[in-house]
Design an enzyme around this catalytic site. Structure first.
Site, PDB file in Angstrom:
ATOM      1  N   ASP A  38      45.041 -27.644 -30.170  1.00  0.00           N
ATOM      2  CA  ASP A  38      44.478 -28.883 -29.631  1.00  0.00           C
ATOM      3  C   ASP A  38      43.322 -28.589 -28.688  1.00  0.00           C
ATOM      4  O   ASP A  38      42.637 -29.507 -28.244  1.00  0.00           O
ATOM      5  CB  ASP A  38      45.558 -29.685 -28.896  1.00  0.00           C
ATOM      6  CG  ASP A  38      46.358 -30.542 -29.871  1.00  0.00           C
ATOM      7  OD1 ASP A  38      45.943 -30.661 -31.039  1.00  0.00           O
ATOM      8  OD2 ASP A  38      47.407 -31.082 -29.470  1.00  0.00           O
ATOM      9  N   ASP A  89      51.933 -33.419 -38.896  1.00  0.00           N
ATOM     10  CA  ASP A  89      52.048 -32.985 -37.503  1.00  0.00           C
ATOM     11  C   ASP A  89      53.521 -32.843 -37.103  1.00  0.00           C
ATOM     12  O   ASP A  89      54.420 -33.363 -37.790  1.00  0.00           O
ATOM     13  CB  ASP A  89      51.357 -34.047 -36.630  1.00  0.00           C
ATOM     14  CG  ASP A  89      50.911 -33.535 -35.275  1.00  0.00           C
ATOM     15  OD1 ASP A  89      51.276 -32.405 -34.910  1.00  0.00           O
ATOM     16  OD2 ASP A  89      50.201 -34.289 -34.570  1.00  0.00           O
TER      17      ASP A  89
HETATM   18  C1  DGJ Z   1      48.921 -33.345 -31.913  1.00  0.00           C
HETATM   19  C2  DGJ Z   1      47.807 -32.881 -32.795  1.00  0.00           C
HETATM   20  O1  DGJ Z   1      47.564 -31.524 -32.621  1.00  0.00           O
HETATM   21  C3  DGJ Z   1      46.564 -33.700 -32.492  1.00  0.00           C
HETATM   22  O2  DGJ Z   1      45.489 -33.217 -33.225  1.00  0.00           O
HETATM   23  C4  DGJ Z   1      46.864 -35.141 -32.786  1.00  0.00           C
HETATM   24  O3  DGJ Z   1      47.097 -35.295 -34.152  1.00  0.00           O
HETATM   25  C5  DGJ Z   1      48.058 -35.608 -31.975  1.00  0.00           C
HETATM   26  N1  DGJ Z   1      49.183 -34.735 -32.145  1.00  0.00           N
HETATM   27  C6  DGJ Z   1      48.442 -36.999 -32.371  1.00  0.00           C
HETATM   28  O4  DGJ Z   1      49.588 -37.416 -31.763  1.00  0.00           O
END
Ligand code: DGJ
Length: 741
Positions: free
Chosen positions: A549, A479
């Site tokens: 997200d 990430d």
């Molecule tokens: C952003 C990601 O897109 C989410 O799926 C998750 O992993 C969060 N970060 C965690 O901080």
């Protein structure tokens, strides 16, 4: 060979299966000019006249009076700077004396089978039998700067990969202030431009508008390709739609700052350029040193947007993604992020895993919060050791227990970050990207680690490897949750600070390369606060990227449409989550959520222990459909039939196997419409003289397929259409399966 040089005409002739690209050398002065890019030409007789070098103002050797109009109008293959072409330049070099002009002329060329690697950068690849490369070296006789223009054509895909390598042939250092990777000057047709804009949770929304005079540009200065604008530009004929019309696509194989622009000049000529964004970029080249600019993919389709999508999908599936997982069925995963956020223990994770295993879910992914003091998102990035308060007994124990349930295990990292509240920051505050004396922006209360530094990369990878070797981790989610700002590296001298953003991207690529070298079978999924770094550069490392997200099935229609415009469905991370949806608060049927996730990598992101009995019962049915159709979805051909953006009430696309024998039709009625029973949907990609039986795929019933009783020929289905009973109510998905009989 698909690349030829016509000696007499001084023309380079590049062919792909259905396209031709021509460029030529101006006899007297050696400028490289663009002649043509479009439908395949079987005969190029007379193409050299397109340079118009005998007609004013196109008379370079004898037009001192009109010299600037020559530069103003000549279709440069790679545009000069500061010598009279007042359009946007491709290259700008600052010499030790502060001058910036560059004017390139042809020096030599070479045509090779195959394609070399781009040092430190992701790029398309191919064997000697399926790629041919043309390298043209140009030089500025005054500054002795050389530009090696590279063009690779693919035997079976309508795409051309272009890149540029700049060499300082002078005796003194110079600074590269701007280096576009590709420039394309086209004659003055009327065009529309298509770009993908967005935001967090709203990535890659298609936007089309007329290209007027002046400049249309999209770009990123965030240090990543970004949620906001995508490193893509489409140049479309006015009549282009999904199936017809001309479409030029430009796509950047790079994950940092970019600029993509189309400029329409006084004569209606259009110059398209793409490369690293020149703002926040400067690169010092000592005498004899080179700079490799990233690759741009060019594609031309005479069959509308659909043709462009399919060329890019084929290119990425065959010549870009390297993962051993590329053609494998990915395990159905469940991710705990939306289920627990930071609030979990090993017992809670095991509860989710136990219930998931019973339903047929194959892998548990532990997201953010398992390390350091990470009880919320304010701390601990950089402290990559297991938090045993949450995971009592350690990671090894948890993973063994999950493996004992028959499930694989995956883990989240955010390797490029450092929290101000972390042991790492206490020990190495100078490892954060920031400018001395200036309070740096703390987006999500974190700084970006200076991964341009080798010592930082080594340290982080050592920690990651220790964790990954300590347990059977088969998947990693990588990430990246904030953009770069306050650009300053404690490691770079003053005259190299402008190199930081690009060095950062190179450092991040190197880290991913080393991770994969250490764990060659790892399934890597990239992510950046959702889909903020979804680009071809990252696909070189991971076969899938978390798309957004926003897991709402309806929002995902637009996000996945924009993403699938360029990327194969198998690249798009997509999960079923709970309702009301955590991002938009919308409630959609569980089966619509399942169908939308099936059009991507497919998985779950919810607390399965809290699901209603009805939804829980549907999970194995969705998974059954995944097993039945994942090969078709992963390896098939994508056709966009209708977009909710245009229809306002429904969305439809299709995936067909390569032989046109089987097809899945994904239809979503976004909003209910009154007084209408059915809709006639013209399909694509079938065999016109074959007959197909049509089934409904049930994602929530005991029986997976219901025979609709309908049989129709490919000719009828593609020309007249398929009658589809409109589902009742809003947000209703319907999945149909067609098979040749
Ligand atoms: C952003 C990601 O897109 C989410 O799926 C998750 O992993 C969060 N970060 C965690 O901080």
């Amino acid at each position: 060979m698909s690349i030829r040089y016509l000696e007499k005409e001084r023309i380079f002739w590049l062919d792909t299966p259905n396209t031709t690209y021509l460029l030529g050398i101006v006899a007297q002065e050696g400028f490289l000019g663009h002649l043509y890019y479009g439908k395949k030409l079987e005969d190029v007789t007379g193409a050299e006249t397109l340079l118009r070098t005998s007609e004013p103002p196109y008379v370079p050797e004898k037009n001192d009076r009109d010299r600037s109009s020559f530069f103003d109008a000549f279709p440069f293959e790679y545009a000069s700077h500061g010598v009279g072409d007042f359009r946007e330049s491709s290259l700008k070099i600052r010499t030790g004396r502060g001058h910036e002009a560059v004017s390139l002329v042809y020096l030599k060329h070479e045509i090779r089978r195959g394609k070399g690697k781009l040092s430190g950068l992701p790029a398309t690849f191919g064997t000697e039998s399926d790629v041919t490369t043309l390298l043209i070296t140009c030089v500025d006789p005054v500054t002795k700067i050389e530009a090696e223009l590279s063009y690779s054509t693919f035997e079976r895909v309508d795409a051309i990969a272009r890149s540029v390598r700049i060499k300082n042939g002078s005796a003194d250092p110079v600074w590269v202030e701007k280096v576009m990777s590709a420039c394309l000057d086209m004659e003055g047709k009327e065009f529309d431009v298509l770009s993908l804009h967005g935001s967090w949770a709203r990535e890659r929304q298609m936007e089309r508008k007329p290209l007027g005079h002046g400049i249309y540009s999209v770009g990123s200065l965030r240090g990543e390709s970004s949620h906001q604008e995508h490193p893509f530009l489409g140049i479309l004929s006015k009549n282009a739609d999904q199936t017809s019309g001309e479409v030029y696509g430009f796509h950047f194989v790079y994950s940092g700052n970019f600029l993509a622009q189309a400029q329409r000049n006084q004569f209606g000529q259009v110059r398209v350029q793409m490369g690293i964004h020149p703002e926040a970029f400067s690169w010092k080249l000592a005498s004899g040193e080179s700079f490799q600019a990233p690759e741009v993919i060019l594609t031309y389709s005479a069959e509308g947007l659909g043709g462009m999508s399919r060329s890019l999908h084929d290119l990425y599936l065959n010549h870009l993604i390297r993962s051993p997982w590329l053609h494998q069925k990915r395990p159905v995963l469940i991710n705990n992020w939306e289920a627990t956020y930071f609030d979990f223990t090993a017992e809670k994770i095991l509860d989710i895993a136990r219930e998931s295993a019973k339903l047929g879910i194959e892998m548990l992914v532990l997201d953010d919060g398992w390390f350091g003091n990470r009880f919320d998102d304010n701390r601990s990035l950089g402290d990559w050791w297991v938090n045993e308060e949450k995971l009592r007994g350690g990671l090894g124990k948890l993973v063994s227990e999950i493996n004992a349930l028959g499930m694989k295990f995956g883990l989240w990292f955010e390797p490029e970050m450092i929290s101000p509240e972390s042991r790492l920051y206490e020990e190495h505050p100078d490892w954060a990207i920031q400018i001395p004396g200036r309070r740096a922006c703390r987006a999500r209360n974190q700084f970006v680690l200076d991964v341009s530094r080798g010592d930082v990369r080594d340290y982080i990878l050592r920690q990651m490897f220790a964790v990954l070797h300590s347990a059977n981790v088969e998947y990693v989610k990588w990430d990246m949750n904030r953009p770069l700002s306050d650009l300053g590296s404690a490691d770079l001298p003053a005259d190299r600070q402008g190199e930081l953003s690009h060095r950062y991207v190179l450092g991040m690529y190197e880290m991913q390369e080393r991770l994969l070298a250490e764990f060659p079978n790892l399934l890597l999924e990239n992510c950046s606060g959702g889909g903020g770094r979804f680009d071809p550069g990252m696909l070189y490392f991971s076969p899938q990227i978390w798309c957004s997200d926003d897991t709402d099935a309806i929002e995902r229609l637009g996000i996945q449409e924009g993403t699938a415009l360029l990327y194969p469905l198998s690249c798009m991370g997509a999960h079923v989550s709970v309702c009301p949806n955590h991002t938009v608060g919308r409630t959609t049927p569980f089966s619509t959520r399942g169908m939308t996730a099936l059009a991507g990598t497919f998985g779950y992101e919810l607390d399965v222990t809290k699901l209603s009995e009805e939804d829980k019962a549907a999970v194995p049915k969705q998974i059954r459909a995944y097993h039945a159709y994942s090969d078709l979805i992963r390896e098939g051909v994508y056709y966009r039939i209708a977009s909710a953006r245009e229809t306002r009430d429904y969305d439809c696309f299709q995936v067909t196997d390569r032989g046109g024998r089987k097809s899945l039709v994904f239809f979503t009625q976004v909003l209910a419409t009154p007084n209408m029973k059915s809709r006639c949907i013209p399909l694509q990609g079938l065999k016109k003289d074959a007959k197909y039986r049509i089934w409904q795929v049930n994602l929530d019933k005991e029986q997976m397929l219901t025979d609709t009783g309908k049989v129709a020929s490919g000719a009828v289905l593609m020309n007249a259409g398929m009658i589809l009973e409109r589902p009742w109510g809003d947000f209703q998905g319907r999945l149909l399966y067609l098979e040749e009989i």
